[in-house]
Write an enzyme that holds these catalytic residues in place. Structure first.
Site, mmCIF file in Angstrom:
data_model
loop_
_atom_site.group_PDB
_atom_site.id
_atom_site.type_symbol
_atom_site.label_atom_id
_atom_site.label_comp_id
_atom_site.label_asym_id
_atom_site.label_seq_id
_atom_site.Cartn_x
_atom_site.Cartn_y
_atom_site.Cartn_z
ATOM 1 N N ASP A 182 17.389 -46.762 32.714
ATOM 2 C CA ASP A 182 18.780 -46.814 34.315
ATOM 3 C C ASP A 182 18.938 -47.917 34.699
ATOM 4 O OD1 ASP A 182 21.182 -45.391 34.567
ATOM 5 O OD2 ASP A 182 20.093 -44.642 36.564
ATOM 6 N N MET A 263 25.966 -42.321 38.417
ATOM 7 C CA MET A 263 27.387 -42.747 38.202
ATOM 8 C C MET A 263 27.100 -44.470 37.926
ATOM 9 S SD MET A 263 28.831 -40.242 39.514
ATOM 10 C CE MET A 263 30.530 -40.919 38.975
ATOM 11 N N ARG A 264 25.599 -44.936 37.747
ATOM 12 C CA ARG A 264 25.304 -46.435 37.643
ATOM 13 C C ARG A 264 26.086 -46.398 36.407
ATOM 14 N NH1 ARG A 264 20.078 -46.583 38.605
ATOM 15 N NH2 ARG A 264 20.366 -47.455 40.432
ATOM 16 N N ALA A 265 26.220 -45.663 34.797
ATOM 17 C CA ALA A 265 26.799 -46.291 34.030
ATOM 18 C C ALA A 265 27.852 -46.047 33.934
ATOM 19 C CB ALA A 265 26.848 -45.835 32.834
ATOM 20 N N VAL A 268 28.124 -49.966 35.682
ATOM 21 C CA VAL A 268 28.207 -51.215 35.388
ATOM 22 C C VAL A 268 29.643 -50.753 34.232
ATOM 23 C CG1 VAL A 268 26.574 -51.318 33.091
ATOM 24 C CG2 VAL A 268 25.711 -50.680 35.469
#
Length: 364
Positions: A182, A263-265, A268
């Site tokens: 991730d 929330m990283r997706a 990005v």
């Protein structure tokens, strides 16, 4: 008999050939990989690119070719390309502080690590899945923030470490933990060329480069210069691009459909969509940009077996037939630890086991 030095034997032609890098624009059959690398080069804050694939699929070749497109740093005539060895320590990666110098002359000196050497260029990690987790954690922290913090004996110092992280791995040698997967911004899964025509074109291009690297570099010089200028212009234009509400909504929808954690997706996807719009010279980010980069950001984060929104949890609507009190089924259903349909425990007689050597029997 006289001997010439190795420099005289090599000559300027061989020296220049040894410095030649396979041109990025000459890569064949890897458009998705090229797009991911260019997006990470435009915005290193995306968090790098993880390339997964079998041996011999141009993973390291593409990483080296990307470094040749980046603008030179003030300290060198070209952007650095730094390789992280598997045997490196955390101190070799992030650097250390020479506390002895403080005691001697009152000055704090930083012994830079590999992340400092890679500033402004590419930090390449081959077989990243074989690195210790602590090393991968430290590396991804610096890659995402662009700042490296070195601490020792209560003293800390920070320096800029903005580089494009490129990690490669062969799935046959093991996988990365989901927490580390991730942390990589984008991912690309490569496969062996399955068509004879494509394999022939790749082999021909490689043989031509091995025979005449300078000639191949000159043949692609114009396209290389165009790509390098586009990367510089896109970097300068990032700050002028904003994300409309429709773009934010599309990123959220794609992330929910993939069933990703955190929330990283979303972040990005949005940064990659902005980098794509800047690379193509547009003045706004659109939902089409999100769709174009979504799989790069979601492939390694997607919950296994998910292709759409997560189903809503519903109560079990099965109606069991009524059972008389005291029956086996009623006992199983009334037990808080029993499963539906389980049988009640049945007592069994036990027999005393006589000792046959080993530890002696315990006396009363």
């Amino acid at each position: 008999m006289t001997f010439q030095s190795s420099e005289a034997i090599a000559g300027p032609g061989l020296e220049a050939a040894s410095r030649a890098t396979f041109p990025f624009s000459a890569l064949i059959g890897q458009p998705v990989l090229q797009r991911a690398l260019l997006l990470a080069a435009i915005d290193p804050g995306i968090g790098g690119v993880l390339i997964s694939g079998p041996r011999g699929t141009a993973k390291s070749t593409a990483a080296r070719a990307l470094a040749a497109l980046l603008p030179p740093t003030p300290a060198a005539s070209a952007a650095p390309f730094v390789t992280l060895p598997l045997s490196a320590s955390v101190e070799q990666l992030v650097g250390t502080l020479n506390v002895e110098d403080v005691l001697r002359d009152g000055r704090l000196r930083l012994a830079p690590g590999l992340v400092a050497r890679a500033h402004g260029g590419v930090l390449y990690v081959d077989e990243v899945n074989l690195l210790p987790d602590a090393l991968v954690d430290a590396l991804l922290d610096v890659a995402a923030s662009g700042v490296n913090t070195v601490e020792r004996d209560g003293i800390s110092q920070q320096h800029a470490a903005r580089f494009v992280l490129v990690g490669t791995m062969n799935p046959e040698e093991g996988e990365l933990r989901p927490q580390l997967l991730d942390r990589f911004g984008l991912s690309v899964a490569l496969a062996n060329a399955s068509e004879a025509g494509q394999r022939t074109a790749i082999v021909r291009a490689r043989l031509r480069f091995d025979e005449d690297p300078l000639g191949v570099a000159e043949a692609h010089a114009d396209e290389q210069a165009r790509l390098a200028a586009a990367v510089v212009a896109a970097r300068a234009g990032l700050a002028r691009l904003a994300w409309p509400d429709a773009v934010l909504q599309r990123a959220a929808e794609r992330a929910l459909a993939a069933g990703v954690d955190g929330m990283r997706a979303d972040l990005v996807m949005l940064r990659a969509a902005r980098a794509l719009a800047a690379f193509e010279g547009r003045t706004e980010v659109t939902t089409d940009d999100v769709d174009a980069v979504a799989e790069l950001a979601l492939a390694h984060r997607r919950e296994e077996g998910r292709s759409g929104p997560a189903p809503e949890s519903k109560p079990d609507m099965r109606q069991a037939a009524p059972t008389p009190p005291g029956s086996a089924a009623a006992s199983a259903n009334s037990s808080p630890m029993g499963d539906w349909g389980a049988l009640p425990p049945i007592p069994e007689a036990t027999a005393r086991v006589l000792p046959e050597g080993g530890w002696p029997a315990k006396k009363a």
